[in-house]
Design an enzyme around this catalytic site. Structure first.
Site, PDB file in Angstrom:
ATOM      1  N   GLN A 144       1.192  -1.376   0.153  1.00 57.06           N
ATOM      2  CA  GLN A 144       0.274  -0.116   0.168  1.00 57.06           C
ATOM      3  C   GLN A 144       0.670   1.407  -0.089  1.00 57.06           C
ATOM      4  OE1 GLN A 144      -3.792   0.028  -0.426  1.00 57.06           O
ATOM      5  NE2 GLN A 144      -2.989  -2.054  -0.634  1.00 57.06           N
ATOM      6  N   HIS A 162       1.578   2.748  -3.381  1.00 58.04           N
ATOM      7  CA  HIS A 162      -0.026   4.522  -3.696  1.00 58.04           C
ATOM      8  C   HIS A 162       1.072   5.239  -3.717  1.00 58.04           C
ATOM      9  CE1 HIS A 162      -3.062   1.341  -4.950  1.00 58.04           C
ATOM     10  NE2 HIS A 162      -2.485   1.119  -4.137  1.00 58.04           N
ATOM     11  N   GLU A 195      -9.430   2.421   6.661  1.00 52.52           N
ATOM     12  CA  GLU A 195      -9.605   1.851   4.822  1.00 52.52           C
ATOM     13  C   GLU A 195     -10.219   0.000   4.516  1.00 52.52           C
ATOM     14  OE1 GLU A 195      -9.037   3.044   0.122  1.00 52.52           O
ATOM     15  OE2 GLU A 195      -7.322   3.324   1.396  1.00 52.52           O
ATOM     16  N   HIS A 196      -8.066  -0.148   4.764  1.00 51.32           N
ATOM     17  CA  HIS A 196      -7.887  -1.620   4.746  1.00 51.32           C
ATOM     18  C   HIS A 196      -7.510  -2.099   6.038  1.00 51.32           C
ATOM     19  CE1 HIS A 196      -6.802  -0.299   0.630  1.00 51.32           C
ATOM     20  NE2 HIS A 196      -7.559  -1.305   0.056  1.00 51.32           N
ATOM     21  N   ASP A 256      -8.022  -5.934  -3.815  1.00 43.51           N
ATOM     22  CA  ASP A 256      -7.395  -4.744  -4.599  1.00 43.51           C
ATOM     23  C   ASP A 256      -8.201  -5.080  -5.940  1.00 43.51           C
ATOM     24  OD1 ASP A 256      -6.981  -2.898  -3.527  1.00 43.51           O
ATOM     25  OD2 ASP A 256      -4.370  -3.077  -3.580  1.00 43.51           O
ATOM     26  N   HIS A 313     -54.316  18.724   8.082  1.00 42.34           N
ATOM     27  CA  HIS A 313     -53.950  17.279   8.200  1.00 42.34           C
ATOM     28  C   HIS A 313     -55.691  16.090   8.363  1.00 42.34           C
ATOM     29  CE1 HIS A 313     -50.174  19.732   7.923  1.00 42.34           C
ATOM     30  NE2 HIS A 313     -48.886  18.239   7.518  1.00 42.34           N
TER      31      HIS A 313
END
Length: 456
Positions: free
Chosen positions: A263, A266, A332-333, A366, A425
């Protein structure tokens, strides 16, 4: 190379944990002014602004903002056979897993003649963004398009920045993936301007506005999505990638380090965290991180990401403390590489996606797990989810009551409407039974008994 945070012997409160969490130094609001200017330019100047922005920020001015179908077809034909086979397999797996996210229509019967139907209606049109930058992401095409298709969205548009090395065109692998999925509306545009184009439309190239914009991107894309939210729906303000690994003494340091590096490659701002109750493992992982960083293609990027304030090895007393740290972080992961990963699952509440066991790396998610890799970052997993068919669906309730069913609850409606000082109403209900409300009757009686003006 990577910071160590020692939390052994302390039990921080949730507030204290939130204050000490390693995070990248990224401020989306700082990019908002620039993003707004780019969006405004697209709204006023249309395709000319998009072309100028592509020339300034991306791969140059594309010959066609809307990619001709012939280019898409050619890209499909030119796909490397191994890549094509992998994309087809990924599409099939993601499609099968995503199909389970579409809820069936359900009818609740509340009495004879009284039903409420819960149905899920897709939005009409979506704009899907696939970033350029440091890598090419055909997998993001799959992860964005398949959920929209499975939700039943009728109109799908895709945007990706033009690439200078491909004659200012969208990367051919991106086009090939789009073609395999049957997407015919593809635009060579990127950044905040592309998000603005999707949100407001570009009449001079017949780009109609969309209802929902999804897909990851840089800080300017995230800022643009924040700015157009409300004009359109968005998935999330996706930031740089994150991985958090919970591991104990049973974990293989080599595999933990490999996943952290996967990761980190990236982006320099990518976050890689290990949370462990075993100091020996932490030391071994540090050693393997150095080895991998020295031997991988993007080693310089990896070193910078691991050395940044967003990455750390966190030492805790036990796995309960590890889970508490992870839940506060909301990764996230999240990988769980412990002797019994299932034992921790019930206590894990905040994560974009959870990967259990040493043979379930984030890299699997992924590409080929069948799960979606467009996930919340920056702690947003505490209150939002990853991309799925549900992103493009709106729950709608269809109410059907016949006359006896309405009559049965009419007195309750009148009572509640009177308590809220909204008598009309209740009268809207009683009028259906030839009745009028007390206030209406009083007004009628007053009119009947009033002395005509000027009468003696």
């Amino acid at each position: 190379m990577i910071t160590t945070i020692d939390l052994r012997g302390v039990r921080p409160s949730r507030t204290e944990l939130l204050e000490m969490l390693p995070r990248p130094v990224v401020d989306v609001t700082a990019a908002a002014h620039a993003a707004q200017s780019l969006i405004d330019a697209v709204r006023t100047e249309g395709s000319a602004a998009l072309s100028a922005q592509s020339d300034r920020f991306d791969g140059g001015r594309p010959e066609h903002l809307r990619v001709p179908q012939s280019e898409i077809d050619a890209a499909v034909a030119a796909l490397d056979p191994a890549v094509r086979a992998a994309l087809v397999e990924a599409i099939d797996r993601v499609r099968e897993a995503t199909r389970a996210q579409v809820p069936p229509e359900r009818t609740t019967t509340l009495g004879e003649g009284a039903t409420v139907v819960q149905r899920w209606a897709p939005v009409g049109r979506v704009g899907l963004y696939v970033p350029g930058g440091k890598a090419v992401y055909p997998s993001s095409v799959v992860m964005n398009v398949v959920p929209a298709q499975e939700a039943g969205v009728g109109s799908v548009a895709l945007a990706s920045p033009p690439q200078r090395e491909f004659d200012n065109r969208v990367h051919p692998t991106i086009l090939g993936a789009a073609g395999l999925l049957g997407v015919t509306e593809v635009y060579a545009m990127g950044g905040a301007g592309a998000i603005g184009a999707f949100a407001y439309g570009v009449p001079d190239i017949a780009l109609d506005p969309v209802d929902v914009v999804t897909g990851p991107g840089n800080i300017f894309v995230a800022a643009a999505k924040r700015l157009v939210k409300g004009q359109v729906g968005i998935d999330a303000e996706a930031g740089t990638t994150e991985i958090l690994v919970i591991a104990d003494a049973s974990a293989d340091a080599r595999l933990v380090a490999a996943d952290l590096v996967s990761q980190a490659e990236h982006d320099e701002a990518a976050a890689s965290l290990l949370v462990t109750d075993d100091e020996a493992l932490a030391i071994a992982v540090q050693d393997w991180l150095r080895r991998y960083a020295a031997g991988t293609r993007h080693g310089a990027r990896v070193v910078q990401a691991l050395a940044g304030p967003q990455s750390a090895i966190v030492l805790v007393d036990d796995l309960e403390a590890a889970v508490a740290f992870s839940n506060a972080y909301g990764p996230e992961h999240l990988e769980v590489q412990t002797a019994d990963p299932e034992a921790l699952l019930g206590a894990i509440t905040n994560a974009g996606a959870i990967f259990l066991g040493e043979h379930t790396p984030v890299s699997l998610g992924d590409y080929l797990a069948g799960s979606n890799h467009v996930l919340p970052t920056g702690g947003q997993a505490r209150f939002s989810s990853g991309l799925g068919a549900f992103t493009f669906l709106r729950p709608q309730q269809v109410v059907r009551y016949d006359e006896p069913a309405l009559r049965q609850v009419s007195s309750h409606i009148v009572a509640l409407s009177s308590s809220e000082d909204l008598p009309a109403h209740g009268e809207a209900v009683t009028a259906r039974f030839g009745l009028v409300g007390a206030e209406t009757r009083a007004a009628e009686e007053h009119t009947e008994h009033a002395t005509p003006e000027g009468a003696v």
